[in-house]
Design an enzyme around this catalytic site. Structure first.
Site, PDB file in Angstrom:
ATOM      1  CD  GLU A 130      -3.841  -5.901   3.127  1.00  0.00           C
ATOM      2  OE1 GLU A 130      -4.498  -5.006   3.727  1.00  0.00           O
ATOM      3  OE2 GLU A 130      -2.012  -5.418   4.206  1.00  0.00           O
ATOM      4  CD  GLU A 162      -3.655  -1.406   1.935  1.00  0.00           C
ATOM      5  OE1 GLU A 162      -3.329  -0.120   2.798  1.00  0.00           O
ATOM      6  OE2 GLU A 162      -4.271  -2.195   1.753  1.00  0.00           O
TER       7      GLU A 162
HETATM    8  C1  IDC Z   1      -4.953  -2.321   9.770  1.00  0.00           C
HETATM    9  C2  IDC Z   1      -5.070  -3.788  11.231  1.00  0.00           C
HETATM   10  C3  IDC Z   1      -5.597  -2.877  12.633  1.00  0.00           C
HETATM   11  C4  IDC Z   1      -3.965  -1.717  13.169  1.00  0.00           C
HETATM   12  C5  IDC Z   1      -3.968  -1.464  12.204  1.00  0.00           C
HETATM   13  C6  IDC Z   1      -2.684   0.164  11.767  1.00  0.00           C
HETATM   14  O1  IDC Z   1      -5.607  -5.031  11.115  1.00  0.00           O
HETATM   15  O2  IDC Z   1      -5.203  -3.565  13.914  1.00  0.00           O
HETATM   16  O3  IDC Z   1      -4.690  -0.711  14.323  1.00  0.00           O
HETATM   17  O4  IDC Z   1      -3.726  -1.613  10.380  1.00  0.00           O
HETATM   18  O5  IDC Z   1      -1.501  -0.750  12.364  1.00  0.00           O
HETATM   19  C7  IDC Z   1      -4.799  -1.873   4.755  1.00  0.00           C
HETATM   20  C8  IDC Z   1      -3.507  -2.367   5.538  1.00  0.00           C
HETATM   21  C9  IDC Z   1      -3.489  -3.030   7.097  1.00  0.00           C
HETATM   22  C10 IDC Z   1      -4.582  -2.576   7.420  1.00  0.00           C
HETATM   23  C11 IDC Z   1      -5.890  -3.395   6.788  1.00  0.00           C
HETATM   24  C12 IDC Z   1      -6.830  -3.020   8.069  1.00  0.00           C
HETATM   25  O6  IDC Z   1      -2.756  -3.071   4.693  1.00  0.00           O
HETATM   26  O7  IDC Z   1      -2.530  -2.365   7.849  1.00  0.00           O
HETATM   27  O8  IDC Z   1      -4.675  -3.125   9.104  1.00  0.00           O
HETATM   28  N1  IDC Z   1      -5.827  -2.352   6.016  1.00  0.00           N
HETATM   29  O9  IDC Z   1      -7.582  -1.715   8.490  1.00  0.00           O
HETATM   30  N2  IDC Z   1      -4.785  -1.730   4.232  1.00  0.00           N
HETATM   31  C13 IDC Z   1      -7.060  -1.742   4.022  1.00  0.00           C
HETATM   32  C14 IDC Z   1      -7.138  -2.061   4.670  1.00  0.00           C
END
Ligand code: IDC
Length: 326
Positions: free
Chosen positions: A250, A162
């Site tokens: 993802e 990302e």
């Molecule tokens: C989220 C985790 C959450 C954490 C956050 C920040 O689920 O627990 O607090 O990151 O670190 C992404 C990202 C992924 C995210 C996920 C959900 O690649 O790191 O994880 N997400 O928000 N992109 C879209 C959604």
């Protein structure tokens, strides 16, 4: 020793043999080195191959779910891939705790390979926005992985999760052109996944100006309720028509917030990926008290989960993983 005892020993040995065979089917042992033909991922025999699996949460945050029996459990549920997410600038990521992250990364890789799962090493760019910000560290760690595992067909490199903020597609290309040759020096045949702009939701720039290396895939991310489902499928379709190999490294479903429509859209999206033979990874294998988690927050089991340990979104994911057993 009486006959009964001897029979029991034989029985035990047979069970172990069956177990070994079971773990070896559907993964690296059977399918070997993957590559990209046109827009399609294929296995060592040139047959279309779909990766389906789970991502870890941040490895320094939930390292307890990267143990061998846990990964063998997801293999038994039908996964053939595991993604190891190593954050960079947050959540005890690599810049904060390099030695710890390195240790956790290499032990997770060993466990995942032992479970016969294709293993995606994910440099988890997020708060750091532009992968060029920490390119030296990215090169250090990806080079070390490639040096150790260059001849292992099970390792896939995801060079940046990302890209976001002001990061342009040109920034990503510049980064990729620095990092890919370092990996390829040791791992000439490895599949490499490249992130796309705006949190992996835009493929149009890559269609216009693809990166000039073989065995590259572009990543697309989908979260129902955050992204529009129809747009996501159309964007992927445009990508395929424009000749881009695409991998969904993802997707997630926030079961705490999801409305009926979001479950339906996620099904539609996954059915579309199946139809197009596009691989995917679900976020994430942990018991964090959030809607994306596969394991319930009150479950303390670190492997061999039963129905009672798995969240609603987890059950949904496992149903799709079981397509890998067909
Ligand atoms: C989220 C985790 C959450 C954490 C956050 C920040 O689920 O627990 O607090 O990151 O670190 C992404 C990202 C992924 C995210 C996920 C959900 O690649 O790191 O994880 N997400 O928000 N992109 C879209 C959604």
């Amino acid at each position: 020793m009486d006959t009964q005892q001897i029979l029991e020993i034989h029985n035990q040995e047979l069970k172990q043999e069956i177990e070994k065979l079971r773990v070896k089917k559907g993964g690296i042992e059977e399918h070997g080195q993957l590559s990209i033909k046109g827009t399609q991922m294929v296995d060592q025999n040139g047959n279309p191959f779909i990766l389906r699996g789970l991502s870890s949460h941040g490895i320094a945050w939930y390292p307890e779910y990267t143990n061998y029996p846990a990964l063998k459990t997801i293999k038994d549920y039908g996964a053939n891939a595991f993604r190891i997410a190593m954050y960079v600038e947050q959540n005890d990521g690599y810049l904060e705790e390099p030695e710890l992250n390195k240790k956790l990364l290499f032990s997770a890789i060993e466990n995942s390979l032992a479970a016969d799962l294709y293993t995606i090493v994910d440099w988890h760019v997020l708060r750091d926005e532009d992968p060029n910000h920490n390119i030296d560290e990215a090169i250090d760690i990806l080079e070390e992985v490639a040096q150790r595992y260059g001849d292992n067909p099970g390792i896939i490199y995801e060079i940046c999760n990302e890209p976001n903020g002001d990061t342009s597609y040109d920034d990503i290309v510049n980064y990729a052109n620095e990092v890919i040759p370092v990996i390829r020096k040791y791992a000439p045949n490895a599949v490499i996944l490249v992130g796309t702009p705006n949190f992996c939701t835009s493929l149009s720039e890559a269609i216009e100006n693809p990166i000039e290396y073989p065995n590259i895939m572009y990543t697309y991310h989908y979260y129902a309720g955050v992204s529009d489902c129809k747009f996501a499928m159309e964007e992927i379709e445009r990508g395929l028509e424009g000749g881009l190999p695409i991998f969904v490294s993802e997707w997630g479903l926030d079961s705490h917030d999801a409305k009926d429509q979001h479950w339906k859209e996620t099904s539609e999206f996954l059915d579309y990926l199946e139809k197009e033979k596009i691989g995917w990874i679900n976020w994430s294998l942990s018991n964090k008290d959030e809607g994306y988690s596969i394991i319930k927050p009150d479950s303390s089991k670190l492997h061999s989960w039963d129905e009672e340990d798995i969240t609603d979104s987890g059950k949904f994911v496992f149903r799709y993983l079981s397509k890998g057993k067909d």
